[in-house]
Design a protein around this motif. Structure first.
Motif, PDB file in Angstrom:
ATOM      1  N   UNK A  45      -4.469   8.806   2.142  1.00  0.00           N
ATOM      2  CA  UNK A  45      -4.218  10.052   1.421  1.00  0.00           C
ATOM      3  C   UNK A  45      -5.039  11.210   1.982  1.00  0.00           C
ATOM      4  N   UNK A  46      -6.220  10.898   2.497  1.00  0.00           N
ATOM      5  CA  UNK A  46      -7.069  11.966   3.034  1.00  0.00           C
ATOM      6  C   UNK A  46      -6.750  12.289   4.491  1.00  0.00           C
ATOM      7  N   UNK A  47      -5.888  11.471   5.103  1.00  0.00           N
ATOM      8  CA  UNK A  47      -5.483  11.737   6.469  1.00  0.00           C
ATOM      9  C   UNK A  47      -6.425  11.197   7.526  1.00  0.00           C
ATOM     10  N   UNK A  48      -7.309  10.284   7.136  1.00  0.00           N
ATOM     11  CA  UNK A  48      -8.245   9.708   8.105  1.00  0.00           C
ATOM     12  C   UNK A  48      -7.819   8.310   8.494  1.00  0.00           C
ATOM     13  N   UNK A 106       0.819  -1.191   0.000  1.00  0.00           N
ATOM     14  CA  UNK A 106       0.000   0.000   0.000  1.00  0.00           C
ATOM     15  C   UNK A 106       0.862   1.254   0.000  1.00  0.00           C
ATOM     16  N   UNK A 107       1.964   1.255   0.717  1.00  0.00           N
ATOM     17  CA  UNK A 107       2.828   2.440   0.782  1.00  0.00           C
ATOM     18  C   UNK A 107       3.347   2.835  -0.593  1.00  0.00           C
ATOM     19  N   UNK A 108       3.624   1.844  -1.422  1.00  0.00           N
ATOM     20  CA  UNK A 108       4.119   2.137  -2.773  1.00  0.00           C
ATOM     21  C   UNK A 108       3.036   2.836  -3.601  1.00  0.00           C
ATOM     22  N   UNK A 117     -12.123  -2.164  -8.213  1.00  0.00           N
ATOM     23  CA  UNK A 117     -10.979  -1.936  -7.328  1.00  0.00           C
ATOM     24  C   UNK A 117     -11.290  -0.980  -6.180  1.00  0.00           C
ATOM     25  N   UNK A 118     -12.506  -0.503  -6.102  1.00  0.00           N
ATOM     26  CA  UNK A 118     -12.840   0.516  -5.103  1.00  0.00           C
ATOM     27  C   UNK A 118     -12.597   0.025  -3.679  1.00  0.00           C
ATOM     28  N   UNK A 132      -8.372   1.738   1.788  1.00  0.00           N
ATOM     29  CA  UNK A 132      -7.341   2.137   2.751  1.00  0.00           C
ATOM     30  C   UNK A 132      -6.369   3.168   2.159  1.00  0.00           C
ATOM     31  N   UNK A 133      -6.112   3.096   0.878  1.00  0.00           N
ATOM     32  CA  UNK A 133      -5.223   4.068   0.220  1.00  0.00           C
ATOM     33  C   UNK A 133      -5.854   5.449   0.255  1.00  0.00           C
ATOM     34  N   UNK A 134      -7.133   5.538  -0.067  1.00  0.00           N
ATOM     35  CA  UNK A 134      -7.841   6.817  -0.047  1.00  0.00           C
ATOM     36  C   UNK A 134      -7.875   7.373   1.372  1.00  0.00           C
ATOM     37  N   UNK A 135      -8.129   6.510   2.334  1.00  0.00           N
ATOM     38  CA  UNK A 135      -8.146   6.962   3.737  1.00  0.00           C
ATOM     39  C   UNK A 135      -6.802   7.521   4.133  1.00  0.00           C
TER      40      UNK A 135
END
Length: 40
Positions: free
Chosen positions: A37-40, A1-3, A26-27, A32-35
């Protein structure tokens, strides 16, 4: 995920790129990637 997060952050910082398109299948995998990136 970090990549994936790193690649999306780098892409977001490029001028002219403001969004990415994700296939509906793929949603859930990218939630977790979106979370992250959004800081949540």
């Amino acid at each position: 995920m970090s990549e994936i997060v790193g690649k999306l952050v780098a892409t977001r910082e490029q001028p002219g790129i403001s969004y990415v398109v994700v296939f509906a299948t793929a949603i859930e995998e990218l939630r977790p990637v979106v979370a992250r990136l959004s800081g949540t």
